[in-house]
Design a protein around this motif. Structure first.
Motif, short mmCIF file in Angstrom:
data_model
loop_
_atom_site.label_atom_id
_atom_site.label_comp_id
_atom_site.label_asym_id
_atom_site.label_seq_id
_atom_site.Cartn_x
_atom_site.Cartn_y
_atom_site.Cartn_z
N PRO A 1 4.84 0.55 -9.80
CA PRO A 1 5.51 1.72 -9.75
C PRO A 1 4.99 2.86 -10.29
CG PRO A 1 6.17 0.35 -11.72
CD PRO A 1 4.85 -0.34 -11.06
N LEU A 2 5.41 4.11 -10.06
CA LEU A 2 5.23 5.22 -10.54
C LEU A 2 6.46 6.26 -10.57
CD1 LEU A 2 3.28 6.77 -12.45
CD2 LEU A 2 2.16 7.73 -10.40
N ASP A 3 7.39 6.05 -11.51
CA ASP A 3 8.66 6.75 -11.30
C ASP A 3 9.36 6.26 -10.16
OD1 ASP A 3 7.83 7.91 -13.92
OD2 ASP A 3 7.16 9.80 -12.90
N GLU A 4 9.66 7.12 -9.32
CA GLU A 4 10.41 6.71 -8.12
C GLU A 4 9.77 6.01 -7.20
OE1 GLU A 4 8.06 9.74 -7.04
OE2 GLU A 4 9.23 9.82 -8.55
N SER A 5 8.59 6.05 -6.98
CA SER A 5 7.66 5.37 -5.94
C SER A 5 7.14 3.98 -6.49
CB SER A 5 6.17 6.29 -5.99
OG SER A 5 6.55 7.51 -5.35
N LYS B 1 1.45 -1.15 1.52
CA LYS B 1 2.89 -1.00 1.98
C LYS B 1 3.70 -0.27 0.77
CE LYS B 1 6.40 -2.14 4.42
NZ LYS B 1 6.71 -1.51 5.70
N THR B 2 4.27 1.08 1.31
CA THR B 2 5.11 1.52 0.63
C THR B 2 6.45 0.91 0.47
OG1 THR B 2 4.10 3.78 1.21
CG2 THR B 2 6.29 3.90 0.32
N LEU B 3 7.00 0.46 -0.64
CA LEU B 3 8.25 -0.11 -0.66
C LEU B 3 9.42 0.84 -0.98
CD1 LEU B 3 7.24 -3.10 -2.82
CD2 LEU B 3 7.44 -3.01 -0.41
N THR B 4 9.24 1.92 -1.85
CA THR B 4 9.93 3.01 -2.09
C THR B 4 9.16 4.34 -1.91
OG1 THR B 4 11.33 1.79 -3.49
CG2 THR B 4 11.78 4.03 -3.78
N ASP B 5 9.61 5.25 -0.94
CA ASP B 5 8.73 6.50 -0.81
C ASP B 5 9.29 7.44 -1.89
OD1 ASP B 5 7.47 8.34 0.27
OD2 ASP B 5 8.37 8.18 2.48
N GLY B 6 8.40 8.44 -2.27
CA GLY B 6 8.88 9.57 -3.19
C GLY B 6 7.81 10.52 -3.40
N ASN B 7 7.64 11.05 -4.53
CA ASN B 7 6.73 12.20 -4.90
C ASN B 7 5.30 11.75 -4.19
OD1 ASN B 7 4.54 13.07 -6.77
ND2 ASN B 7 6.01 14.37 -7.20
N THR B 8 4.55 12.67 -3.47
CA THR B 8 3.54 12.34 -2.97
C THR B 8 2.67 11.96 -3.95
OG1 THR B 8 4.02 13.63 -0.98
CG2 THR B 8 1.75 12.75 -1.08
#
Length: 197
Positions: A97-101, A155-162
């Protein structure tokens, strides 16, 4: 046993020298693309590798050549540092994780070079100056996997800030590579008896 390698690549588009030590050491990164340098630092630090990268090239045209060629050079050095691959853990799987991502990275140092990438819906987004795009990041991962002779899934599990998404991918890649490249026995982990693709 030495698990390190140096590789130099020079073309009309880029001049790159890399060194990697799978068992640790200092991390020193110099490229003309600051966000690329930041990501390569993550690779060294979170992979617990000794890592040196000196890269120059035609970044003023587009960062594509420099980024892809750095992936080629690093993948080649990584493959060489693995040696005969006997006794490797072989697989690595990390969710970072990195914050919302949230990004999952899975690696198999099988000898087969391929990458399956899902970095979310952030294509066309520029990171830093000169710009590093998600498309460049994908080219880096493809080049590293192909020349490192490893299978890579991102694999992106939760998209967010690039920025967060790309950084989570590099940190996951670093940790998965570290896991997969650890020596855990004196025999190869393959029903074929060897890891050669």
């Amino acid at each position: 046993m030495l698990r390190s390698a140096t590789y130099e690549r020079s073309s009309k588009e880029s001049q790159i020298t890399v060194a990697i030590d799978l068992d640790g050491g200092p991390v020193a990164i110099t490229t003309p693309v600051p966000f690329l340098s930041h990501m390569l630092e993550q690779l060294g630090v979170h992979g617990r590798f000794g890592l040196s990268v000196e890269a120059a090239g035609d970044w003023m045209v587009d960062a594509h050549h420099l980024v892809e060629d750095t992936g080629i050079a690093l993948g080649t050095a990584f493959r060489s540092a693995l040696g005969d691959r006997v006794g490797l853990a072989r697989f690595g799987d990390r969710v970072i994780p990195l914050d919302e991502s949230l990004v999952q990275v899975v690696v198999d140092v099988s000898g087969r070079g391929m990458a399956v990438l899902d970095l979310g819906g952030n294509h066309g987004v520029a990171l830093g100056s000169p710009a590093l795009y998600v498309e460049h990041v994908e080219e880096f991962f493809r080049a590293f996997a192909r020349h490192g002779a490893l299978t890579l899934h991102v694999k992106t599990l939760t998209d967010g800030n690039t920025h967060h998404q790309v950084e989570a991918a590099f940190k996951g890649f670093a940790r998965a590579l570290n896991d997969a490249s650890r020596i855990v026995s004196d025999a190869g982990i393959s029903s074929k008896g060897l890891l050669d693709g």
